[in-house]
Design an enzyme around this catalytic site. Structure first.
Site, PDB file in Angstrom:
ATOM      1  N   LYS A   1       3.630   5.601  -9.487  1.00 57.64           N
ATOM      2  CA  LYS A   1       3.959   6.259  -8.204  1.00 57.64           C
ATOM      3  C   LYS A   1       5.378   6.806  -8.180  1.00 57.64           C
ATOM      4  CE  LYS A   1       1.086   2.643  -6.195  1.00 57.64           C
ATOM      5  NZ  LYS A   1       1.475   1.359  -6.787  1.00 57.64           N
TER       6      LYS A   1
ATOM      7  N   TYR B   1       8.541  -0.689  -8.402  1.00 65.39           N
ATOM      8  CA  TYR B   1       8.284  -2.110  -8.685  1.00 65.39           C
ATOM      9  C   TYR B   1       9.132  -2.625  -9.848  1.00 65.39           C
ATOM     10  CZ  TYR B   1       3.872  -1.176  -6.169  1.00 65.39           C
ATOM     11  OH  TYR B   1       2.927  -0.801  -5.271  1.00 65.39           O
TER      12      TYR B   1
ATOM     13  N   HIS C   1       4.418   7.627  -3.461  1.00 70.67           N
ATOM     14  CA  HIS C   1       4.336   6.219  -3.051  1.00 70.67           C
ATOM     15  C   HIS C   1       4.211   6.049  -1.535  1.00 70.67           C
ATOM     16  CE1 HIS C   1       5.521   1.962  -4.554  1.00 70.67           C
ATOM     17  NE2 HIS C   1       4.760   1.869  -3.495  1.00 70.67           N
TER      18      HIS C   1
HETATM   19  N1  LIG Z   1       0.963   1.683  -2.462  1.00 69.04           N
HETATM   20  C1  LIG Z   1       1.612   0.725  -1.837  1.00 69.04           C
HETATM   21  O1  LIG Z   1       2.453   0.948  -0.960  1.00 69.04           O
HETATM   22  C2  LIG Z   1       1.307  -0.697  -2.185  1.00 69.04           C
HETATM   23  C3  LIG Z   1       0.653  -0.975  -3.370  1.00 69.04           C
HETATM   24  N2  LIG Z   1       0.400  -2.286  -3.749  1.00 69.04           N
HETATM   25  C4  LIG Z   1      -0.290  -2.511  -5.040  1.00 69.04           C
HETATM   26  O2  LIG Z   1      -1.437  -3.312  -4.826  1.00 69.04           O
HETATM   27  C5  LIG Z   1      -1.353  -4.497  -5.603  1.00 69.04           C
HETATM   28  C6  LIG Z   1      -2.087  -5.633  -4.916  1.00 69.04           C
HETATM   29  O3  LIG Z   1      -1.593  -5.868  -3.616  1.00 69.04           O
HETATM   30  P1  LIG Z   1      -0.666  -7.100  -3.247  1.00 69.04           P
HETATM   31  O4  LIG Z   1       0.165  -6.651  -2.100  1.00 69.04           O
HETATM   32  O5  LIG Z   1       0.000  -7.595  -4.471  1.00 69.04           O
HETATM   33  O6  LIG Z   1      -1.636  -8.182  -2.659  1.00 69.04           O
HETATM   34  P2  LIG Z   1      -3.037  -8.883  -3.037  1.00 69.04           P
HETATM   35  O7  LIG Z   1      -3.855  -8.782  -1.807  1.00 69.04           O
HETATM   36  O8  LIG Z   1      -3.557  -8.405  -4.329  1.00 69.04           O
HETATM   37  O9  LIG Z   1      -2.583 -10.411  -3.149  1.00 69.04           O
HETATM   38  C7  LIG Z   1      -1.787 -10.874  -4.199  1.00 69.04           C
HETATM   39  C8  LIG Z   1      -1.559 -12.367  -3.982  1.00 69.04           C
HETATM   40  O10 LIG Z   1      -2.821 -13.047  -4.030  1.00 69.04           O
HETATM   41  C9  LIG Z   1      -2.789 -14.067  -5.035  1.00 69.04           C
HETATM   42  N3  LIG Z   1      -4.133 -14.084  -5.610  1.00 69.04           N
HETATM   43  C10 LIG Z   1      -4.711 -13.188  -6.435  1.00 69.04           C
HETATM   44  N4  LIG Z   1      -5.989 -13.517  -6.704  1.00 69.04           N
HETATM   45  C11 LIG Z   1      -6.245 -14.650  -6.019  1.00 69.04           C
HETATM   46  C12 LIG Z   1      -7.381 -15.479  -5.897  1.00 69.04           C
HETATM   47  N5  LIG Z   1      -8.525 -15.196  -6.536  1.00 69.04           N
HETATM   48  N6  LIG Z   1      -7.286 -16.600  -5.126  1.00 69.04           N
HETATM   49  C13 LIG Z   1      -6.122 -16.896  -4.488  1.00 69.04           C
HETATM   50  N7  LIG Z   1      -5.005 -16.144  -4.554  1.00 69.04           N
HETATM   51  C14 LIG Z   1      -5.063 -15.023  -5.314  1.00 69.04           C
HETATM   52  C15 LIG Z   1      -1.698 -13.657  -5.986  1.00 69.04           C
HETATM   53  O11 LIG Z   1      -1.130 -14.776  -6.606  1.00 69.04           O
HETATM   54  P3  LIG Z   1      -1.279 -15.094  -8.210  1.00 69.04           P
HETATM   55  O12 LIG Z   1      -0.645 -13.968  -8.952  1.00 69.04           O
HETATM   56  O13 LIG Z   1      -0.542 -16.371  -8.348  1.00 69.04           O
HETATM   57  O14 LIG Z   1      -2.751 -15.240  -8.480  1.00 69.04           O
HETATM   58  C16 LIG Z   1      -0.697 -13.003  -5.034  1.00 69.04           C
HETATM   59  O15 LIG Z   1       0.103 -13.987  -4.399  1.00 69.04           O
HETATM   60  C17 LIG Z   1       0.163  -4.688  -5.811  1.00 69.04           C
HETATM   61  O16 LIG Z   1       0.455  -5.574  -6.858  1.00 69.04           O
HETATM   62  C18 LIG Z   1       0.577  -3.255  -6.057  1.00 69.04           C
HETATM   63  O17 LIG Z   1       0.245  -2.884  -7.381  1.00 69.04           O
HETATM   64  C19 LIG Z   1       0.724  -3.327  -2.902  1.00 69.04           C
HETATM   65  C20 LIG Z   1       1.365  -3.093  -1.705  1.00 69.04           C
HETATM   66  C21 LIG Z   1       1.728  -1.752  -1.256  1.00 69.04           C
HETATM   67  O1  LIG Z   2       8.688   3.276   0.919  1.00 61.40           O
HETATM   68  C1  LIG Z   2       8.429   2.158   0.775  1.00 61.40           C
HETATM   69  C2  LIG Z   2       7.845   1.646  -0.443  1.00 61.40           C
HETATM   70  O2  LIG Z   2       7.158   2.673  -1.078  1.00 61.40           O
HETATM   71  C3  LIG Z   2       6.899   0.509  -0.121  1.00 61.40           C
HETATM   72  O3  LIG Z   2       5.915   0.946   0.746  1.00 61.40           O
HETATM   73  C4  LIG Z   2       6.274  -0.009  -1.366  1.00 61.40           C
HETATM   74  O4  LIG Z   2       7.263  -0.396  -2.306  1.00 61.40           O
HETATM   75  C5  LIG Z   2       5.338  -1.136  -1.108  1.00 61.40           C
HETATM   76  O5  LIG Z   2       6.029  -2.222  -0.617  1.00 61.40           O
HETATM   77  C6  LIG Z   2       4.599  -1.514  -2.370  1.00 61.40           C
HETATM   78  O6  LIG Z   2       4.601  -2.695  -2.677  1.00 61.40           O
HETATM   79  O7  LIG Z   2       4.033  -0.649  -2.996  1.00 61.40           O
END
Ligand SMILES: NC(=O)C1=CN([C@@H]2O[C@H](COP(=O)(O)OP(=O)(O)OC[C@H]3O[C@@H](n4cnc5c(N)ncnc54)[C@H](OP(=O)(O)O)[C@@H]3O)[C@@H](O)[C@H]2O)C=CC1
Ligand SMILES: O=C[C@H](O)[C@@H](O)[C@@H](O)[C@H](O)C(=O)O
Length: 317
Positions: free
Chosen positions: A86, A56, A119
């Site tokens: 991660k 990230y 990750h």
């Molecule tokens: N292991 C993996 O592969 C992955 C891990 N992750 C992790 O999980 C975290 C969270 O998942 P993510 O994909 O970001 O998605 P989320 O489901 O947490 O959604 C984030 C979005 O929702 C908005 N938001 C947050 N709270 C509210 C609310 N109360 N009302 C309306 N909108 C809201 C945020 O905007 P705003 O900031 O403007 O509030 C942002 O646009 C990531 O940041 C990351 O750390 C994510 C994807 C993949």
């Molecule tokens: O291999 C692909 C990557 O790990 C991808 O799965 C993540 O970067 C994911 O989009 C996240 O937001 O955590």
């Protein structure tokens, strides 16, 4: 009033994990100062668990925010925080793993993280600066070698706990079959529109805790969409409970025994997302959510490219 965030104990980890984490992956990518300010604000409003990743580019901001929070006396010691990071797919090769963990610690200005996750179940043979990537750079993981190196990170005290992310039942079983220290956590997509029932049941039997990423469906990002935040059934439930759709989604994850990782860099929404511990969904709410048609939002193929190996992994997850 100070919010008390419940904690959960993880296998092979002496430190309890706060059940809600603040995500740090933002779209469009936020700069260091913006991310740092958001994390500092999150500490002020009560978050104690932060989810970052080498991939990230947010580790440095998390590190600076922690240092500043300590300096300002917002927290008394680093130990009061639970930090998850991660292993990037580009370092998912056994000899590179301990150095990769140390590089993350350096970014974070920490001596240890609380949870270190693989990750994704793929290795990229090059450092990639943009996605999608070419098929040639994607390889399956050497699960035995990679997991042994993850265990080494724990033995060296670089992390309190180790785990996996985006691992299906089959791949999780492969890790278990070689593990001396089983994974404490599997972090996967989970929300009212992607229940992960089979994987949750499997992990529960094996003592692996589920953390739920994109619990709000990652609305307004390139990897997610608005299917959770604009769902009519969730809107009706939210209305009836006097809560927001986000709170309903987060509370649902929590009531399933999983821990949401939600990202918000907006103070009001950060606060709102913590207000999920003093009320409950009704049996009828749970039944309505149970019936929602399931749609997977986040896929490896949509991020890294529609390659055979990724499509196969997505189909299992
Ligand atoms: N292991 C993996 O592969 C992955 C891990 N992750 C992790 O999980 C975290 C969270 O998942 P993510 O994909 O970001 O998605 P989320 O489901 O947490 O959604 C984030 C979005 O929702 C908005 N938001 C947050 N709270 C509210 C609310 N109360 N009302 C309306 N909108 C809201 C945020 O905007 P705003 O900031 O403007 O509030 C942002 O646009 C990531 O940041 C990351 O750390 C994510 C994807 C993949
Ligand atoms: O291999 C692909 C990557 O790990 C991808 O799965 C993540 O970067 C994911 O989009 C996240 O937001 O955590």
């Amino acid at each position: 009033m100070e919010i008390v965030i419940p904690t959960v104990s993880l296998s092979n980890c002496e430190k309890a994990m706060p059940v809600i984490a603040m995500g740090t992956s933002s779209y469009p990518p936020a700069d260091l100062e913006t991310t740092k300010a958001a994390i500092l604000e999150a500490i002020k409003v009560g978050y104690r668990h932060f989810d970052t990743a080498f991939a990230y580019g947010s580790e440095k901001a998390v590190g600076e925010a922690i240092a500043e929070a300590l300096g300002l006396g917002l927290i008394q010691s680093r130990d009061q925080l639970f930090i998850t990071t991660k292993l990037a797919p580009s370092f998912a090769d056994p000899p590179q793993i301990v150095p990769a963990c140390k590089a993350s610690l350096q970014n974070l200005q920490l001596e240890y993280v609380d949870l270190y996750l693989i990750h994704s179940p793929v290795r990229l043979t090059e450092m990639v600066s943009k996605t999608p990537v070419e098929r040639e750079v994607i390889q399956p993981l050497d699960i035995k070698g990679v997991w042994e190196s993850m265990e080494e990170c724990k033995r060296l005290g670089l992390t309190k706990a180790i785990g996996i992310s985006n691992f299906s039942c089959r791949l999780t079983q492969e890790v278990l079959s070689v593990a001396k220290i089983p994974p404490a956590v599997n972090q996967v997509e989970m929300n009212p529109l992607w229940h992960q029932k089979k994987l949750r049941e499997f992990c529960r039997e094996k003592g692996i805790h589920i953390t739920a990423y994109s619990p709000l469906g990652a609305n307004n990002t390139t990897w997610g969409d608005n299917r959770v935040m604009e769902n009519d059934v969730l809107a009706r439930i939210a209305n009836a409970r006097g809560k927001t759709i986000a709170q309903v989604a987060l509370r649902w994850v929590y009531e399933q025994g999983a821990s949401p990782v939600a990202k918000s860099f907006n103070t009001d929404r950060m606060k709102q997302n913590l207000q999920i511990f003093d009320w409950a969904l009704t049996q009828q709410d749970l039944e309505s959510i149970d019936k929602l048609p399931q749609v997977k939002g986040v896929t490896l193929a949509s991020i890294l490219g529609p390659h055979d190996i990724l499509l196969d992994m997505d189909a299992e997850l």
